[in-house]
Design a protein around this motif. Structure first.
Motif, short mmCIF file in Angstrom:
data_model
loop_
_atom_site.label_atom_id
_atom_site.label_comp_id
_atom_site.label_asym_id
_atom_site.label_seq_id
_atom_site.Cartn_x
_atom_site.Cartn_y
_atom_site.Cartn_z
N MET A 107 22.95 51.14 113.45
CA MET A 107 22.30 50.38 111.97
C MET A 107 21.54 50.70 110.76
O MET A 107 22.44 49.54 109.61
N GLY A 108 21.85 51.29 110.25
CA GLY A 108 21.58 52.45 109.04
C GLY A 108 22.63 52.39 108.10
O GLY A 108 23.06 51.87 107.39
N HIS A 109 24.03 53.10 109.25
CA HIS A 109 25.31 52.79 108.61
C HIS A 109 25.83 51.83 108.54
O HIS A 109 27.12 51.32 107.43
N ALA A 110 26.25 51.18 109.86
CA ALA A 110 26.99 50.01 109.41
C ALA A 110 26.51 48.82 108.32
O ALA A 110 27.66 48.07 107.74
N GLN A 111 25.63 49.29 107.34
CA GLN A 111 25.45 48.28 105.95
C GLN A 111 26.43 48.76 105.51
O GLN A 111 26.69 48.06 104.41
N SER A 112 26.80 50.14 105.71
CA SER A 112 28.07 50.69 104.62
C SER A 112 29.69 49.27 104.79
O SER A 112 30.28 49.64 103.75
N LEU A 113 30.00 49.46 105.63
CA LEU A 113 30.44 47.51 105.99
C LEU A 113 30.16 46.86 104.23
O LEU A 113 31.71 46.44 104.43
N PHE A 114 29.26 46.25 104.31
CA PHE A 114 29.04 45.05 103.52
C PHE A 114 28.78 45.26 102.07
O PHE A 114 28.79 44.04 101.37
N ARG A 115 28.48 46.80 101.84
CA ARG A 115 27.07 47.01 99.99
C ARG A 115 28.51 48.13 99.66
O ARG A 115 29.67 48.51 100.29
N LYS A 116 28.24 47.62 98.25
CA LYS A 116 29.35 48.40 97.33
C LYS A 116 28.68 49.41 97.10
O LYS A 116 27.88 50.24 98.23
N PRO A 117 29.94 51.04 96.87
CA PRO A 117 29.85 51.70 97.01
C PRO A 117 29.01 52.62 96.50
O PRO A 117 28.59 53.52 96.80
N ASN A 118 28.18 52.02 95.17
CA ASN A 118 27.06 52.47 94.58
C ASN A 118 25.72 51.91 95.69
O ASN A 118 24.09 51.76 94.99
#
Length: 162
Positions: A107-118
């Motif tokens: 669930m934590g890493h799936a957020q990477s799909l939607f957040r900007k690189p920074n």
């Protein structure tokens, strides 16, 4: 009926999570999207999107990811594979401590799909990642909520329902 997610402790360090059918379908889809994005290829999520800077300096952090990124990515892939293998998308699932850990990590890493690189930058963490007019970013809020529910259930403190 409104979409919901709730979780409570099982007493052994695990948790039971209950959600609406639509929330279950959406979360399963997000885990599948993450797993696909972790595969090598043109559209693969890069390590700098998945893992925060380990050091204050950009170069040191890049070196850290160069040394450990493959191992960290392999762990996220293995956790996503275990979540998908043991959860077909049912609206209720009981997680032992090991499976709860996998869910939390995914669930934590799936957020990477939607957040900007920074996304790891402190000022960015203070902002909401959702646009109430379009619904864009709601996935991040759901993923954060599930992570929060799992954390509180794992510590034996059930969170208020969402």
């Amino acid at each position: 009926m409104a979409d919901f997610v709730n979780a409570w402790p099982t007493g052994d360090g695990g948790a039971t999570i209950v959600m609406s059918d639509n929330a279950a379908l959406s979360l399963r889809s997000l885990v599948t999207r993450l797993r696909t994005a972790l595969e090598p290829g043109r559209k693969s999520l890069p390590d700098h999107r998945l893992f925060p800077d380990a050091y204050a300096g950009k170069r040191e952090s890049e070196d850290f990811r160069a040394r450990h990124g493959a191992e960290m990515r392999a762990e996220v892939i293995a956790a996503a594979d275990r979540v998908l293998a043991h959860w077909a998308g049912e609206p209720q699932v009981t997680l032992d401590p090991g499976r709860l850990r996998d869910w939390f990590l995914v669930m934590g890493h799936a957020q990477s799909l939607f957040r900007k690189p920074n996304r790891w930058h402190r000022r960015r963490l203070d902002r909401l990642f959702s646009d109430p007019r379009t619904g864009e970013g709601m996935e991040v809020l759901w993923l954060q909520r599930v992570q929060y529910l799992l954390a509180t259930a794992a510590t034996g403190t059930p969170a208020p329902p969402c």
